[in-house]
Design an enzyme around this catalytic site. Sequence first.
Site, PDB file in Angstrom:
ATOM      1  N   ASP A  79       0.805  -1.232   0.000  1.00 16.50           N
ATOM      2  CA  ASP A  79       0.000   0.000   0.000  1.00 16.50           C
ATOM      3  C   ASP A  79       0.835   1.278   0.000  1.00 16.50           C
ATOM      4  OD1 ASP A  79       0.710  -0.975   2.590  1.00 16.50           O
ATOM      5  OD2 ASP A  79      -0.707   0.400   3.529  1.00 16.50           O
ATOM      6  N   GLU A 137      -0.499  -2.257   5.032  1.00 17.06           N
ATOM      7  CA  GLU A 137       0.422  -2.199   6.181  1.00 17.06           C
ATOM      8  C   GLU A 137       0.294  -0.885   6.930  1.00 17.06           C
ATOM      9  OE1 GLU A 137       3.401  -1.093   8.685  1.00 17.06           O
ATOM     10  OE2 GLU A 137       3.452  -0.211   6.695  1.00 17.06           O
TER      11      GLU A 137
END
Length: 391
Positions: A79, A137
């Site tokens: 991400d 994350e």
Amino acid sequence: MPTLELPAALAAEIVELRRDFHRHPELGFQEERTARRVAELLAGIDGLTVTSGIAKTGLVALLAGGKPGPTLLVRADMDGLPIHELNQHDYRSCHDGVMHACGHDAHMAMQIGAIKLLAARRGELAGNVKFIFQPAEEGPGGAKPMIEAGVMENPHVEAAIGFHIWNNLPVGQIGITEGPCMANTDVFEIRIEGKGGHGAMPHLSVDSVVVAAHVITALQTVVSRNVSPLERAVVTIGKVEAGDRHNIIAHTARLNGTARSFSDEVGQLLPERVTAIATHVCEAFGAKCHMHYSNVYPAVVNDAAMCRRVWASAEKVVGAQNVIAAQPSMGGEDMSFFLQAVPGCFFFIGSKNPAKGIDVPHHHPEFEIDEDSLAVGTRVIVQAVLDYLAG
Ligand code: NI
């Protein structure tokens, strides 16, 4: 086992992959294009089974070795962050307000490179490698839902490695921390409910701005006066919201913060003290305190034996002088959930290069890495896998 060379063509491809991911960052659990791209890039590799859609946008790529043996998990995260990129290079983000400002683009590129290199040698591998591409994350966290979806089984995972591009270390260095490596991470919101009124008649109101100021100041004593000076802890208020106009006393104020720690003892102390201080300061001023406090990620704790293995593998690639005992970081990381499940090592891949002007911290709108770190990181990942599966 001798070190494996990274062919120049593959090294160049890894740089291009990183730039492609960099151009198209996506936030946690929205990594649709990213996941599609990873699946495309891994399609058709002999001996590799790719499963998509795990915990929404996560993937598992299982590389079956030619000989029986344990299964090692290797994890990359996917991400980006809600940051507007200020870099001017031609691969800057084309998604306004979203940016790979932590290096997860590099993690995916290195992992794909490592898969390609290892797939070509899979006949020699005594065991399997389970490559995880993990969403979110940066929050709310994709590791836990992936574990809940069963990624630690079929085949059963024995150990794990994870890695992070690290602008706190120069390119060419690998940092490893035995034991606690990244902090236990809490988030909290304090909503202060005062009594609104006219800015010229404060005696008829409870000014939530003044109460908030006292709460913020008093919270500074948690680390300085409650936590042992020999321990590590942080309490930060990162966001303050209150008020509408210069002559209106704010009815409510909202404070958002984070607390970090390593030991269980401090991990318990922080929520107790933050809650007690906020509650009683509010009470003293006649305001109400609404507290929401939660743990996001536990501390990342590295296994000593796995660290020694990865250390030896990294030395083969970068030389003994370039593997260093890294300082623990107060940052949080949900690699912790994998390392709670199995012994493992989460290590840092140096990526700063002040000589090239590459020296800004992670999460900065001009975050950049020295791309030479990609080849170094890929080779260390590959070496660590080869050495682990060699027994
Ligand atoms: Ni990160």
